[in-house]
Design a protein around this motif. Structure first.
Motif, PDB file in Angstrom:
ATOM      1  N   ALA A   1      11.399  -1.434   0.361  1.00 16.11           N
ATOM      2  CA  ALA A   1      12.525  -1.287   1.140  1.00 16.11           C
ATOM      3  C   ALA A   1      13.612  -2.352   1.459  1.00 16.11           C
ATOM      4  O   ALA A   1      14.921  -2.286   0.946  1.00 16.11           O
ATOM      5  N   ASP A   2      13.551  -3.453   1.048  1.00 15.48           N
ATOM      6  CA  ASP A   2      13.973  -4.940   1.235  1.00 15.48           C
ATOM      7  C   ASP A   2      14.655  -4.944  -0.938  1.00 15.48           C
ATOM      8  O   ASP A   2      15.790  -4.784  -0.816  1.00 15.48           O
ATOM      9  N   ILE A   3      13.737  -4.111  -2.122  1.00 13.28           N
ATOM     10  CA  ILE A   3      14.403  -4.033  -2.433  1.00 13.28           C
ATOM     11  C   ILE A   3      15.260  -2.682  -2.914  1.00 13.28           C
ATOM     12  O   ILE A   3      16.470  -2.874  -3.842  1.00 13.28           O
ATOM     13  N   ALA A   4      15.240  -1.395  -2.210  1.00 13.03           N
ATOM     14  CA  ALA A   4      15.767  -0.797  -1.674  1.00 13.03           C
ATOM     15  C   ALA A   4      17.550  -0.918  -2.157  1.00 13.03           C
ATOM     16  O   ALA A   4      18.851  -0.690  -2.113  1.00 13.03           O
ATOM     17  N   ALA A   5      17.494  -1.534  -1.053  1.00 15.81           N
ATOM     18  CA  ALA A   5      18.009  -2.113  -0.133  1.00 15.81           C
ATOM     19  C   ALA A   5      18.886  -3.279  -0.971  1.00 15.81           C
ATOM     20  O   ALA A   5      20.901  -3.026  -0.703  1.00 15.81           O
TER      21      ALA A   5
ATOM     22  N   ARG B   1       4.727   4.961  17.725  1.00 18.27           N
ATOM     23  CA  ARG B   1       4.570   4.623  19.015  1.00 18.27           C
ATOM     24  C   ARG B   1       4.739   3.140  18.871  1.00 18.27           C
ATOM     25  O   ARG B   1       3.589   2.069  18.180  1.00 18.27           O
ATOM     26  N   ALA B   2       5.119   2.460  20.194  1.00 14.23           N
ATOM     27  CA  ALA B   2       5.163   0.601  19.728  1.00 14.23           C
ATOM     28  C   ALA B   2       3.539   0.872  20.437  1.00 14.23           C
ATOM     29  O   ALA B   2       2.600   1.092  20.817  1.00 14.23           O
ATOM     30  N   GLY B   3       3.059  -0.626  19.558  1.00 15.60           N
ATOM     31  CA  GLY B   3       1.969  -1.860  19.486  1.00 15.60           C
ATOM     32  C   GLY B   3       1.007  -1.015  18.586  1.00 15.60           C
ATOM     33  O   GLY B   3       0.063  -0.923  18.410  1.00 15.60           O
ATOM     34  N   ASP B   4       1.694   0.840  17.733  1.00 10.43           N
ATOM     35  CA  ASP B   4       0.367   0.660  16.682  1.00 10.43           C
ATOM     36  C   ASP B   4       0.814   0.197  15.290  1.00 10.43           C
ATOM     37  O   ASP B   4       1.981  -0.420  14.820  1.00 10.43           O
ATOM     38  N   VAL B   5      -0.030  -0.762  15.296  1.00  8.39           N
ATOM     39  CA  VAL B   5       0.464  -2.070  13.384  1.00  8.39           C
ATOM     40  C   VAL B   5       0.791  -0.708  12.635  1.00  8.39           C
ATOM     41  O   VAL B   5       1.825  -1.515  12.031  1.00  8.39           O
ATOM     42  N   TYR B   6       0.533   0.308  12.337  1.00 11.48           N
ATOM     43  CA  TYR B   6       1.231   0.624  10.953  1.00 11.48           C
ATOM     44  C   TYR B   6       2.173   1.611  11.298  1.00 11.48           C
ATOM     45  O   TYR B   6       2.640   2.294  10.219  1.00 11.48           O
ATOM     46  N   SER B   7       3.086   1.168  12.384  1.00 11.02           N
ATOM     47  CA  SER B   7       4.294   2.041  12.955  1.00 11.02           C
ATOM     48  C   SER B   7       5.584   0.240  13.257  1.00 11.02           C
ATOM     49  O   SER B   7       6.283   0.463  13.550  1.00 11.02           O
ATOM     50  N   GLU B   8       5.207  -0.411  13.042  1.00 13.74           N
ATOM     51  CA  GLU B   8       5.642  -1.538  13.849  1.00 13.74           C
ATOM     52  C   GLU B   8       6.653  -2.461  12.279  1.00 13.74           C
ATOM     53  O   GLU B   8       7.589  -2.117  12.649  1.00 13.74           O
ATOM     54  N   GLY B   9       5.952  -1.866  11.268  1.00 13.34           N
ATOM     55  CA  GLY B   9       7.104  -1.816  10.100  1.00 13.34           C
ATOM     56  C   GLY B   9       8.263  -0.742   9.991  1.00 13.34           C
ATOM     57  O   GLY B   9       9.628  -1.473  10.223  1.00 13.34           O
ATOM     58  N   CYS B  10       8.301   0.544  10.637  1.00 12.09           N
ATOM     59  CA  CYS B  10       9.861   1.226  10.689  1.00 12.09           C
ATOM     60  C   CYS B  10      10.024   0.831  12.116  1.00 12.09           C
ATOM     61  O   CYS B  10      11.026   0.625  11.557  1.00 12.09           O
ATOM     62  N   ASN B  11       9.116   0.332  12.763  1.00 14.03           N
ATOM     63  CA  ASN B  11      10.086   0.248  13.822  1.00 14.03           C
ATOM     64  C   ASN B  11      10.790  -1.074  13.846  1.00 14.03           C
ATOM     65  O   ASN B  11      12.019  -1.362  14.485  1.00 14.03           O
TER      66      ASN B  11
ATOM     67  N   VAL C   1      16.476  -3.660  13.399  1.00 17.10           N
ATOM     68  CA  VAL C   1      17.111  -4.823  12.578  1.00 17.10           C
ATOM     69  C   VAL C   1      18.189  -4.101  11.741  1.00 17.10           C
ATOM     70  O   VAL C   1      18.989  -4.667  10.898  1.00 17.10           O
ATOM     71  N   ASN C   2      18.063  -2.473  12.052  1.00  9.22           N
ATOM     72  CA  ASN C   2      19.515  -1.554  11.408  1.00  9.22           C
ATOM     73  C   ASN C   2      19.483  -1.917   9.942  1.00  9.22           C
ATOM     74  O   ASN C   2      20.583  -1.641   9.095  1.00  9.22           O
ATOM     75  N   LYS C   3      17.946  -2.457   8.710  1.00 12.55           N
ATOM     76  CA  LYS C   3      17.621  -1.276   8.232  1.00 12.55           C
ATOM     77  C   LYS C   3      17.588  -0.458   7.518  1.00 12.55           C
ATOM     78  O   LYS C   3      18.228  -0.225   6.297  1.00 12.55           O
ATOM     79  N   ALA C   4      17.099  -0.001   8.338  1.00  6.92           N
ATOM     80  CA  ALA C   4      17.222   1.843   8.234  1.00  6.92           C
ATOM     81  C   ALA C   4      17.079   2.266   9.598  1.00  6.92           C
ATOM     82  O   ALA C   4      16.786   2.274  10.476  1.00  6.92           O
ATOM     83  N   ALA C   5      17.508   3.780   9.074  1.00  7.99           N
ATOM     84  CA  ALA C   5      18.281   4.382   9.532  1.00  7.99           C
ATOM     85  C   ALA C   5      17.213   5.277  10.659  1.00  7.99           C
ATOM     86  O   ALA C   5      16.767   6.098   9.765  1.00  7.99           O
ATOM     87  N   LEU C   6      17.455   5.852  11.709  1.00  7.31           N
ATOM     88  CA  LEU C   6      15.786   6.623  12.499  1.00  7.31           C
ATOM     89  C   LEU C   6      16.026   7.988  11.828  1.00  7.31           C
ATOM     90  O   LEU C   6      17.257   8.485  12.154  1.00  7.31           O
TER      91      LEU C   6
END
Length: 371
Positions: A242-246, A258-268, A273-278
Motif C-alpha cells: 500500500a505504501d509503494i502504491a501510494a 472489527r475493532a480489536g481484530d489483529v488482522y483488521s488493524e492494518g486496514c482500519n 490516517v486517510n491513506k486509504a478510502a473505506l
C-alpha cells in the motif's frame, strides 16, 4: 530467440546496474544491444558509471548466462517483456524502479483499461475470505484484470475468485518460473495460466528467497490503477504494498474490520490516517475511480466544433493515437509550467473535451472535433 532478447536479458544480469540505471544506460546508448557494443572508454564516460559495472558488461559469464536463459525461455513457452516493448505493462513505465524485464507464462492483456490489485494477510479469517470473494464477484461484468501475489490467504482467495468468476488474473511471483511458491498453489497457478498469467522479474533458477517478495510487491502496486487491502495486521507485506502504491500515485482502498481484530488493524489504520478510502463493495470503487462514467461516449455538455487555442491544441497533440495519457507525458512534451497546464486542462475538462482519470491520467473524448 533473437539476439536482441539475449542482450536485454544480459543487461538485467549486469552486477550493480539496477533497474533505474539500466534504463538510463539504454537511453544513453540507444538500446540494450548498443550497451554491449560500446567501448569501455565510452561506457566509463557516462555519468555514474563505475568500473565494476563496465567489467560486468564485458564479462563472458553474463552473456553465457543470458544465452542459457534464452534457451530456457524458448523451451518453456515463456514470453519476455522488455520495458521498451509495446506490450510491457504501461502503468509500470511511470514507476522509476520498475523492472527492465518481465518473464511471463500464460496470456492476458497487461494493459487492460481497468486493473485492480488485491492484497492482504496470509492469515486470512473467514470474514476476509467472504469479503474477497464478494468484491471480486461484483466485478464479474466489468472486464477488469485482477493482480495479486499468489501468497497464502487473501492473494490466493483473490486469484481463485477471479477464476470462478471468469475474470483474468495475474500472479506476480517472487522467484523464477521453474517453481511455484507456495507449492500448494501449483494447481491454482496452472488455472491462472489459462485465464491470465504468471509474471516475474526473476530468471529461472531464482529461489523464493525472503528478500524477493518486497521487490515483488512494487510490481503488484505498479501494474494497477488501484489497490484494495482486504485484511492486514499493522505490519506486513500488504501495508508495504500500500505504501509503494501510494508513492506511485495509485488509489488505495481498504475493507474495514472489527475493532480489536489483529488482522483488521492494518486496514482500519489506513482508513483512520486517510491513506486509504473505506470501501465495502465494488460500487464504492467504481464511484471513486469514476469507472461508472463511460469516457468513450460523448458527454452531454461537450462543446462540439469549438476552436482550440494554440496551447489547447498542443496538449491535445500529446495524445497522438492514444485515448489515455499520463500527466507526465503532457509536461514532457509541452514544456508548459504546471500552473499553465492545470489551467488549460481544466478548460478542456469543463468543455467535455477530456476527462480526468485516477492516477494523474487524462482521457480524450472520442467526439472531440475542431472547427
Amino acid at each position: 530467440m533473437n539476439n536482441q532478447t539475449i542482450y536485454q536479458i544480459a543487461l538485467t544480469l549486469v552486477r550493480g546496474i539496477g533497474d533505474i540505471n539500466g534504463k538510463k544506460l539504454v537511453a544513453y546508448c540507444g538500446g540494450a544491444e548498443a550497451v554491449f557494443c560500446e567501448s569501455r572508454k565510452a561506457l566509463l564516460s557516462i555519468p555514474g558509471m563505475r568500473e565494476s559495472i563496465v567489467d560486468s558488461i564485458f564479462s563472458v559469464e553474463v552473456m553465457r548466462r543470458a544465452e542459457k536463459e534464452a534457451n530456457y525461455i524458448e523451451k518453456n513457452d515463456i514470453e519476455t517483456f522488455f520495458f521498451q516493448d509495446s506490450a510491457y505493462p504501461r502503468r509500470l513505465l511511470h514507476c522509476p524502479d520498475s523492472p527492465m524485464m518481465l518473464y511471463s507464462k500464460g496470456f492476458c492483456d497487461f494493459n487492460a483499461k481497468k486493473v485492480i490489485g488485491i492484497v492482504g494477510t496470509r492469515n486470512m479469517s473467514d470474514y476476509g475470505r467472504e469479503q474477497t470473494e464478494k468484491i471480486v464477484a461484483e466485478f464479474k461484468s466489468d472486464n477488469i484484470l485482477i493482480v495479486s501475489g499468489l501468497a497464502y490467504g487473501v492473494d490466493t482467495a483473490a486469484h481463485r475468485a477471479s477464476i470462478v468468476n471468469g475474470i483474468d488474473t495475474v500472479a506476480v511471483l517472487g522467484h523464477g518460473l521453474q517453481t511455484i511458491y507456495p507449492e500448494t498453489n501449483s494447481s491454482l497457478a496452472k488455472k491462472i495460466m489459462h485465464q491470465g498469467a504468471l509474471v516475474t522479474e526473476y530468471i529461472s533458477g531464482t529461489q523464493p528467497d525472503r528478500d524477493n517478495f518486497p521487490r515483488r510487491n512494487r510490481i503488484v502496486a505498479g501494474m494497477t490503477d488501484c489497490l484494495i487491502v482486504i485484511e492486514s495486521a499493522l505490519k506486513g507485506g500488504a501495508l508495504i504494498t500500500a505504501d509503494i502504491a501510494a508513492s506511485y500515485d495509485r488509489d488505495i482502498f481498504a475493507i474495514p474490520g472489527r475493532a480489536g481484530d489483529v488482522y483488521s488493524e492494518g486496514c482500519n489504520h489506513l482508513i483512520k490516517v486517510n491513506k486509504a478510502a473505506l470501501v465495502t463493495c465494488a460500487d464504492d470503487i467504481r464511484y471513486a475511480m469514476r469507472w461508472d462514467i463511460n469516457t468513450n461516449t460523448t458527454p452531454k455538455q461537450m462543446k462540439l466544433f469549438r476552436e482550440f487555442s494554440q496551447e489547447e491544441q498542443h496538449i491535445l497533440d500529446c495524445f497522438g493515437d492514444e485515448d489515455i495519457i499520463h500527466l507526465d507525458k503532457i509536461i514532457n512534451q509541452t514544456g508548459f509550467t504546471s500552473p499553465r497546464i492545470a489551467s488549460v486542462l481544466l478548460s478542456l475538462e469543463f468543455d467535455g473535451v477530456i476527462s480526468v482519470l485516477p492516477g494523474k491520467r487524462y482521457a480524450k473524448n472520442t467526439a472531440t472535433s475542431k472547427k
